[in-house]
Motif scaffolding. Structure first.
Motif, short mmCIF file in Angstrom:
data_model
loop_
_atom_site.label_atom_id
_atom_site.label_comp_id
_atom_site.label_asym_id
_atom_site.label_seq_id
_atom_site.Cartn_x
_atom_site.Cartn_y
_atom_site.Cartn_z
N UNK A 205 0.92 -1.10 0.03
CA UNK A 205 -0.10 0.00 -0.05
C UNK A 205 1.03 1.10 -0.08
N UNK A 206 2.10 1.14 0.69
CA UNK A 206 2.78 2.34 0.78
C UNK A 206 3.37 2.67 -0.56
N UNK A 207 3.44 1.68 -1.78
CA UNK A 207 3.91 1.86 -3.08
C UNK A 207 3.05 1.91 -4.12
N UNK A 208 1.72 1.68 -3.96
CA UNK A 208 0.57 1.73 -4.94
C UNK A 208 0.04 3.04 -5.29
N UNK A 320 3.40 6.33 -5.82
CA UNK A 320 2.20 6.53 -5.37
C UNK A 320 1.36 7.60 -6.55
N UNK A 321 2.03 8.11 -7.12
CA UNK A 321 1.70 9.35 -7.93
C UNK A 321 1.29 8.84 -9.39
N UNK A 334 9.76 2.67 -8.96
CA UNK A 334 9.64 1.22 -7.80
C UNK A 334 10.91 0.56 -7.79
N UNK A 335 11.63 0.43 -9.08
CA UNK A 335 12.86 -0.10 -9.26
C UNK A 335 13.66 0.78 -8.41
N UNK A 336 13.60 2.03 -8.42
CA UNK A 336 14.43 2.76 -7.52
C UNK A 336 14.30 2.19 -6.18
N UNK A 337 13.13 2.49 -5.84
CA UNK A 337 12.66 1.77 -4.21
C UNK A 337 13.41 0.54 -4.07
N UNK A 338 13.11 -0.26 -4.76
CA UNK A 338 13.54 -1.64 -4.58
C UNK A 338 15.19 -1.55 -4.58
N UNK A 339 15.92 -0.91 -5.28
CA UNK A 339 17.29 -0.76 -5.29
C UNK A 339 17.90 -0.22 -3.88
#
Length: 491
Positions: A205-208, A320-321, A334-339
């Motif tokens: 939910x923090x990423x959708x 989220x935007x 999302x990929x940057x967040x995962x990295x």
């Protein structure tokens, strides 16, 4: 200990009446945790993954006569029963082959099916509805000569065994799980400093995208305007360099802005406050700018220390935007967040973010490579060194180059991917999204993605699509080959 508990585990663990010692993923030398039966297995599950799985099938490999935990694998439960047979076969093959590649074929497997009841549904009804899937998983594992020692359904704070016919041992209404934090595994995790990050649903939910109106409508309008203004410039040889510099400058200013506002204790309130700190226009310009892979790779350099914490908040906020028709644009943030999560040793959060990136765009090369590397427990320092080298080369080139000339080091994105491919030992052209796996248990190429069930259809190679199926005019697209010539790309 009842008969069921006596026989939960490898071949001779129950027959001798001994408990089953288990060393879970996340613990290295100590402590060794002894789990006695299905109740403690169910209570230990969140600590082996780093979060409480929701709507998930989880397979745990067992090794040796004492049933030591090995690799683990998690996948979203396919919504259609028609998918259950092929998914069960692929999951069993993925786990067994992954363990074999690390030199240790599993001696047994424990299966978990975790799903909350729908409205008007009971936990027992969930268990019965998923029983055919559990049977297909047991059959698929048995076909590979690896028995399923236990198969549990966890729902509504209770668990049921699919392997035990004794109603005295396993009552029809299930067995209540111990209160959080009171199990033997919770004590061992606290001792080892292992943190459970909440439920998978909360983490996602923090990423959708946040779709509440009218904010979502205003954000989509801002994305339309930013796309019209920037996409043609990203694809232009003359203008793309300035767009990249402007995008990084804006991202830097937003990272600094978030740093001036420390995160709040409540994650939801903190995310809401972060969203309020970033305007629709700023978010839109940065989201569109990050569709260029070289810009994204420069943003990936914020990967260490406090700077990484602030950058992670920004990438989450941008994901989220990505509303409406811009869902695929979320693959980049999302990929940057995962990295950043992987680089800062938060592997559970990294897998969740990378899984969502692949859900947004299954063909996003950087996400596929990172997901594979994370699942194979590779050291992120390999990529960190590559990114540091790119930054230093860019700085040196910027100092030396005459005014009006282009900087050296045009192949930054390719260098980053080469670093990942060297670490994984595989070509990015064949890498695929793999289910979440534990240490020593990478998924082979061609296995189902982390949230997609048995998804086999290929998406378009680049560019935003949404629930309406429309593509905003002028959206950038590209392939890996385009980067060789410095073209703008969304990969």
């Amino acid at each position: 200990m009842n008969a069921h508990h006596d026989h939960t585990g490898p071949h001779d663990a129950g027959s001798a009446g001994r408990p089953v010692p288990v060393t879970t993923a996340g613990f290295t030398e100590e402590p060794h945790v002894t789990l006695r039966g299905p109740a403690e297995l169910a209570e230990a599950l969140p600590y082996t993954l780093g979060f409480f799985p929701t709507d998930s099938v989880v397979l745990l490999a067992l090794h040796g006569e004492h049933g030591r935990f090995g690799g683990r694998l998690r996948l979203g439960i396919p919504p259609s029963p028609r998918e259950w047979t092929p998914v069960a076969e692929q999951l069993a093959e993925c786990l067994v082959e992954g363990c074999e590649r690390r030199g240790a074929r599993p001696d047994g497997i424990v299966v978990f099916l975790c799903q909350d009841p729908a409205r008007g549904e009971s936990g027992r009804r969930v268990m019965e509805r998923l029983r055919p899937f559990a049977q297909k998983l047991r059959t698929a594992c048995g076909a590979l000569d690896v028995p399923v020692y236990e198969a549990l359904c966890v729902s509504d704070g209770r668990f049921w065994s699919y392997c035990c016919p004794d109603s005295d041992c396993c009552p029809p209404d299930g067995t209540a799980l111990a209160p959080p934090g009171t199990s033997v595994m919770a004590a061992a995790a606290a001792y080892a400093g292992i943190h459970v990050r909440g439920s998978l649903r909360d983490m996602e939910a923090r990423l959708r995208p946040r779709t509440a109106r009218p904010a979502a409508t205003e954000q989509e309008r801002a994305l339309d305007i930013a796309s019209a203004a920037l996409v043609h410039r990203i694809l232009s040889t003359e203008a793309r360099g300035k767009v990249r510099d402007d995008t990084i400058r804006l991202a830097r200013s937003l990272v600094d802005r978030l740093a001036d506002h420390p995160p709040l204790a409540d994650p939801d309130a903190s995310d809401t406050r972060d969203d309020a700190l970033i305007s629709h226009q700023e978010a839109a310009e940065l989201i569109v700018g990050l569709q260029d892979r070289r810009t994204r790779d420069r943003a990936a350099e914020w990967m260490e220390g406090r700077e990484a914490d602030h950058a992670l908040r920004l990438w989450r906020a941008l994901a989220r935007r990505c509303v409406g028709a811009y869902g695929e644009h979320a693959a980049a943030p999302l990929t940057l967040a995962g990295w950043v999560a992987w680089s800062t040793a938060d592997e559970p959060s990294a897998r969740v973010a990378l899984g969502l990136a692949l859900e947004a765009d299954p063909e996003y090369v950087f996400a596929r490579l990172l997901h594979q590397a994370c699942n194979e427990q590779l050291d992120p320092e390999t990529l960190r060194e590559c990114l540091r080298g790119e930054r230093e080369a860019r700085i040196r080139a910027g100092v030396r180059r005459p005014p009006g000339t282009r900087a050296a080091g045009r192949a930054g994105a390719r260098a980053v991917r080469r670093g990942l491919r060297a670490a994984t030992g595989r070509s990015g052209a064949t890498a695929r999204a793999t289910p979440d796996t534990g240490p020593g248990t990478p998924g082979p190429t061609g296995t189902p993605g982390p949230h997609s069930g048995a998804r086999s259809a290929r998406r378009r190679p680049a560019g935003p699509t949404g629930t309406t199926g429309r593509r905003p005019a002028g959206s950038p697209s590209g392939t890996d080959a385009e980067d060789a010539g410095g073209q703008g790309s969304a990969r």
